[in-house]
Scaffold this motif. Structure first.
Motif, short mmCIF file in Angstrom:
data_model
loop_
_atom_site.label_atom_id
_atom_site.label_comp_id
_atom_site.label_asym_id
_atom_site.label_seq_id
_atom_site.Cartn_x
_atom_site.Cartn_y
_atom_site.Cartn_z
N GLU A 1 1.08 -2.67 5.74
CA GLU A 1 0.71 -3.67 4.74
C GLU A 1 -0.26 -4.59 5.46
N ARG A 2 -1.39 -4.91 4.88
CA ARG A 2 -2.32 -5.78 5.60
C ARG A 2 -1.63 -7.11 5.93
N GLY B 1 4.15 -2.33 0.56
CA GLY B 1 3.29 -2.72 -0.57
C GLY B 1 4.06 -3.01 -1.84
N GLY C 1 1.15 -7.44 7.33
CA GLY C 1 2.60 -7.35 7.18
C GLY C 1 3.23 -6.26 8.03
N GLU D 1 5.29 -5.60 -2.95
CA GLU D 1 4.93 -6.87 -3.60
C GLU D 1 3.44 -6.95 -3.89
N GLN E 1 0.90 -5.75 -2.01
CA GLN E 1 0.01 -5.92 -0.87
C GLN E 1 -1.01 -4.78 -0.77
#
Ligand SMILES: [Zn+2]
Length: 307
Positions: free
Chosen positions: A169-170, A132, A172, A134, A136
């Protein structure tokens, strides 16, 4: 890399050895004993009677093989076989069992099992960049994996099953970790190490477990049953997908997955899952991690190396 392109790129054992040498020492061979950079090549005859290459250090005169002190350490199998094994482990989304490996490579089960574990050590991230970072959306969920399929709820059913905490991460990367229980002191350090403070939202199921663990303004408690009924996309879709892929691997590929090795299996799975869009680079990434320290058989199981 599939087996066809592998055979094309490494038609001979020498080609595989030269590729390995360039991977291990991109700036030229250095002595594994004293790190000196004057190193001579000597052609010799190996234990199996085949010609083999060793190095001699120009300073301390140490003789060493190109694979000394790495995850290939002391293996008498040709590197071509190792390369095929690495390619097979990169290729299978759900992983590959030691039995499948044995059939593909024509080695004993014990050797295949040990090869898989050594490669598994290369296919693991020694540290993870917090998820997360970035901004996310993060998903957290837990699941039971491994062991035989049996009636849930019975103590017997739980014995060989392991509880796993999953953070994703959704759309990711995922991070799966074996946990003893769901107590605060167990979960808190994992969440702290795995989730970046830049994450925009953190989705969990409806339980109150995470209420005091996560920042209120980011925490979203979902209700997966209601989401399914309403036909909405699941708020834990990525972590759910990763769990189900891992479980299909457990049933389909690993069969009798050793619970004591669960973290290694989870590590391999996440390493591959997190590189699913970099299929072409995966082989080289795994190969360069084979430079990691040797993994003796005794450390895994006790007893002598099967090679
Ligand atoms: Zn030296």
């Amino acid at each position: 890399m599939n087996l066809f392109s592998l055979a094309k790129q490494f038609p001979t054992e020498d080609a595989a050895i030269e590729y390995w040498i360039a991977t291990r020492w991109p700036d030229g061979v250095r002595c594994v004993g004293c790190d000196h950079d004057t190193v001579y090549r000597i052609k010799t005859v190996g234990k199996t009677g085949k010609p083999s290459l060793i190095f001699e250090c120009g300073k301390c005169q140490l003789h060493f093989s190109p694979t000394a002190g790495t995850l290939f350490h002391d293996s008498h199998l040709p590197l071509q076989k190792w390369f095929a094994a690495i390619a097979l482990m990169c290729e299978g989304k759900k992983g590959i069992s030691a039995n499948q490996m044995k059939r593909h490579l024509g080695v004993t089960y014990k050797t295949a099992w040990f090869m898989c574990h050594r490669i598994r050590k290369a296919m693991s991230d020694e540290s993870i960049e917090p998820l997360g970072s970035e901004g996310q959306v993060i998903e957290i969920d837990e699941s039971f994996v491994g062991g035989k399929v049996s009636r849930a709820g019975l103590p017997e059913a739980n014995r060989r099953k392991v509880k796993v905490l999953g953070i994703a991460e959704r759309g990711g990367r995922v991070h799966l970790k074996k946990i003893k229980n769901l107590k605060l002191e167990t979960i808190t350090p994992i969440l702290e190490a795995s989730i970046s403070e830049n994450a925009s939202q953190i989705h969990t199921d409806g339980s109150t477990r995470y209420v005091n663990l996560l920042p209120k303004e980011k925490h979203v408690r979902g209700n997966h049953e209601r989401e399914i009924k309403a036909g909405d996309s699941l708020s834990n879709q990525t972590i759910e997908g990763a769990f189900s892929l891992f479980k299909r691997g457990v049933v389909g590929s690993y069969h009798k997955l050793g619970v004591e090795h669960m973290d290694a299996y989870l590590g391999e799975f996440c390493w591959r899952f997190n590189r699913r869009r970099e299929q072409l680079e995966m082989f080289d990434a795994a190969l360069s991690n084979m430079t990691r320290e040797p993994l003796p058989y005794a450390k895994l199981k006790g007893g002598d190396d099967p090679f």
